[in-house]
Design a protein around this motif. Structure first.
Motif, PDB file in Angstrom:
ATOM      1  N   GLU A  73     -30.642  45.923  -2.190  1.00 44.97           N
ATOM      2  CA  GLU A  73     -31.306  45.859  -3.485  1.00 44.97           C
ATOM      3  C   GLU A  73     -31.212  47.187  -4.232  1.00 44.97           C
ATOM      4  OE1 GLU A  73     -35.478  44.194  -5.232  1.00 44.97           O
ATOM      5  OE2 GLU A  73     -34.932  43.837  -3.152  1.00 44.97           O
ATOM      6  N   LYS A  77     -41.547  47.766  -5.431  1.00 44.17           N
ATOM      7  CA  LYS A  77     -40.759  47.072  -4.407  1.00 44.17           C
ATOM      8  C   LYS A  77     -40.915  47.670  -3.015  1.00 44.17           C
ATOM      9  CE  LYS A  77     -37.265  45.119  -7.374  1.00 44.17           C
ATOM     10  NZ  LYS A  77     -37.081  43.748  -7.003  1.00 44.17           N
ATOM     11  N   GLU A 105     -30.977  40.143   7.045  1.00 44.63           N
ATOM     12  CA  GLU A 105     -31.641  39.576   5.871  1.00 44.63           C
ATOM     13  C   GLU A 105     -32.869  38.767   6.298  1.00 44.63           C
ATOM     14  OE1 GLU A 105     -30.521  36.968   1.916  1.00 44.63           O
ATOM     15  OE2 GLU A 105     -29.264  36.796   3.689  1.00 44.63           O
ATOM     16  N   LYS A 132     -35.700  45.020   4.882  1.00 40.79           N
ATOM     17  CA  LYS A 132     -35.165  45.164   3.523  1.00 40.79           C
ATOM     18  C   LYS A 132     -34.217  46.359   3.480  1.00 40.79           C
ATOM     19  CE  LYS A 132     -38.035  42.321   1.235  1.00 40.79           C
ATOM     20  NZ  LYS A 132     -37.777  41.417   0.171  1.00 40.79           N
ATOM     21  N   GLY A 137     -32.138  48.812   0.670  1.00 43.77           N
ATOM     22  CA  GLY A 137     -32.067  49.196  -0.726  1.00 43.77           C
ATOM     23  C   GLY A 137     -31.123  50.358  -0.917  1.00 43.77           C
TER      24      GLY A 137
END
Length: 159
Positions: free
Chosen positions: A22, A32, A67, A71, A73
């Protein structure tokens, strides 16, 4: 014309299976990452950096494999200078791990830059391992002293 349509279709469908980390920015980082209860592995870097480009396939592989569990990023440090400064990034890529309890701080991942190495670290974090460094989990390496990875604690300011 048929070749052009086929090329477009293949490009579109190949991107459907791709799981990218992300994109995180100064404006969405707190919401987030810091306000979530998830474990985050975040790569800080710049897209044109050779070392970032070299890590990218491994990063995508592990983010797809984990997944729904952890998470992943990415922060573009050229576009998000405040995050770059706040997390005291000294080289690219830097991987910082945020545990479920963000009040306990963040840690720099210093292990192997492979999907397997990052996956192993993520799974140990999921198990709640808090030690600063960890031995390999396989039976054949039980008697060795090789270090799999470390988490180096960061002192950071939260806004």
């Amino acid at each position: 014309m048929l070749i052009l349509i086929s090329f477009f279709f293949l490009s579109f469908t190949s991107n459907l299976n791709r799981v990218d980390a992300e994109p995180l920015t100064q404006s969405n980082f707190d919401e987030k990452v810091m306000k979530s209860k998830d474990i985050w592995f975040i790569m800080f870097g710049v897209p044109k950096c050779g070392a970032v480009k070299a890590l990218k396939p491994e990063w995508e592989k592990v983010s797809k494999k984990l997944e729904g569990k952890v998470k992943f990023g990415e922060v573009d440090c050229q576009e998000n200078y405040d995050l770059y400064v706040n997390y005291k990034i000294q080289g690219f890529p830097t991987i910082i791990v945020f545990a479920e309890d963000k009040g306990k701080g963040a840690f720099i991942y210093t292990g192997e830059r492979t999907a397997k190495g990052i996956e192993e670290a993520a799974l140990l974090k999921l198990e709640g391992v808090k030690d600063e460094f960890h031995q390999p989990r396989s039976e054949e390496s039980k008697d060795t002293q090789s270090l799999l990875f470390t988490f180096k604690e960061l002192s950071i300011k939260h806004h």
